[in-house]
Motif scaffolding. Sequence first.
Motif, PDB file in Angstrom:
ATOM      1  N   ASP A  29     -49.462  15.207  80.938  1.00 46.42           N
ATOM      2  CA  ASP A  29     -49.725  16.404  80.129  1.00 46.42           C
ATOM      3  C   ASP A  29     -49.624  16.074  78.645  1.00 46.42           C
ATOM      4  N   ALA A  30     -48.596  15.311  78.279  1.00 46.22           N
ATOM      5  CA  ALA A  30     -48.426  14.921  76.877  1.00 46.22           C
ATOM      6  C   ALA A  30     -49.591  14.052  76.423  1.00 46.22           C
ATOM      7  N   LEU A  31     -50.003  13.120  77.259  1.00 44.73           N
ATOM      8  CA  LEU A  31     -51.127  12.257  76.930  1.00 44.73           C
ATOM      9  C   LEU A  31     -52.411  13.072  76.789  1.00 44.73           C
ATOM     10  N   ASP A  32     -52.599  14.046  77.653  1.00 47.75           N
ATOM     11  CA  ASP A  32     -53.777  14.908  77.604  1.00 47.75           C
ATOM     12  C   ASP A  32     -53.829  15.687  76.287  1.00 47.75           C
ATOM     13  N   ILE A  33     -52.700  16.221  75.858  1.00 44.41           N
ATOM     14  CA  ILE A  33     -52.647  16.955  74.583  1.00 44.41           C
ATOM     15  C   ILE A  33     -52.947  16.015  73.419  1.00 44.41           C
ATOM     16  N   LYS A 117     -42.482  12.932  72.598  1.00 48.91           N
ATOM     17  CA  LYS A 117     -41.238  13.494  72.061  1.00 48.91           C
ATOM     18  C   LYS A 117     -41.161  14.988  72.330  1.00 48.91           C
ATOM     19  N   ASN A 118     -42.260  15.696  72.126  1.00 44.92           N
ATOM     20  CA  ASN A 118     -42.294  17.137  72.387  1.00 44.92           C
ATOM     21  C   ASN A 118     -42.001  17.450  73.854  1.00 44.92           C
ATOM     22  N   ALA A 119     -42.428  16.544  74.746  1.00 52.18           N
ATOM     23  CA  ALA A 119     -42.213  16.754  76.177  1.00 52.18           C
ATOM     24  C   ALA A 119     -40.819  16.310  76.620  1.00 52.18           C
ATOM     25  N   GLY A 120     -40.052  15.713  75.685  1.00 52.99           N
ATOM     26  CA  GLY A 120     -38.704  15.260  76.020  1.00 52.99           C
ATOM     27  C   GLY A 120     -38.682  13.938  76.757  1.00 52.99           C
ATOM     28  N   ILE A 121     -39.796  13.215  76.749  1.00 50.14           N
ATOM     29  CA  ILE A 121     -39.873  11.925  77.431  1.00 50.14           C
ATOM     30  C   ILE A 121     -39.338  10.821  76.534  1.00 50.14           C
ATOM     31  N   LEU A 122     -39.617  10.914  75.246  1.00 47.28           N
ATOM     32  CA  LEU A 122     -39.096   9.979  74.242  1.00 47.28           C
ATOM     33  C   LEU A 122     -38.128  10.713  73.327  1.00 47.28           C
ATOM     34  N   GLU A 123     -37.240   9.967  72.766  1.00 48.00           N
ATOM     35  CA  GLU A 123     -36.298  10.571  71.800  1.00 48.00           C
ATOM     36  C   GLU A 123     -36.672  10.187  70.388  1.00 48.00           C
TER      37      GLU A 123
END
Length: 123
Positions: A29-33, A117-123
């Motif tokens: 989802d993050a990659l798609d955005i 980062k927005n998805a909380g996957i990376l800090e």
Amino acid sequence: MVANFSVNIQFNDSYFKKLGLNKKHGFEDALDIAIDHATHDAENICRREAPIDTGNLRRSIHKRKQGKCQGELHARGAPYWVYLQYGTSKMDANPFVTRTARRVKPKVSAYVIEELKNAGILE
């Protein structure tokens, strides 16, 4: 006739394992955005970079979403973009698509990092 240039980013499962990620936790989802943001930028940049004669080419450039993690620009009604991009035996190349890709490439990385980062996957 439609002339297309596109980006399609896909990762196999081993990529997610190496990063310690479960792709069901928002990675795609993050990659798609991020790709949506990048194709929006690419559309605007490509329109500015396209040579102007009648303005038809610039008006014909539009983004299109073909599926998840895919973005595409197309030039409907202006298939001659290829001749402008690469040139002919009687005309020098004007690589406006290449210039667009070079300008968008660093933005893709930044958008991917931002969305992870927005998805909380990376800090």
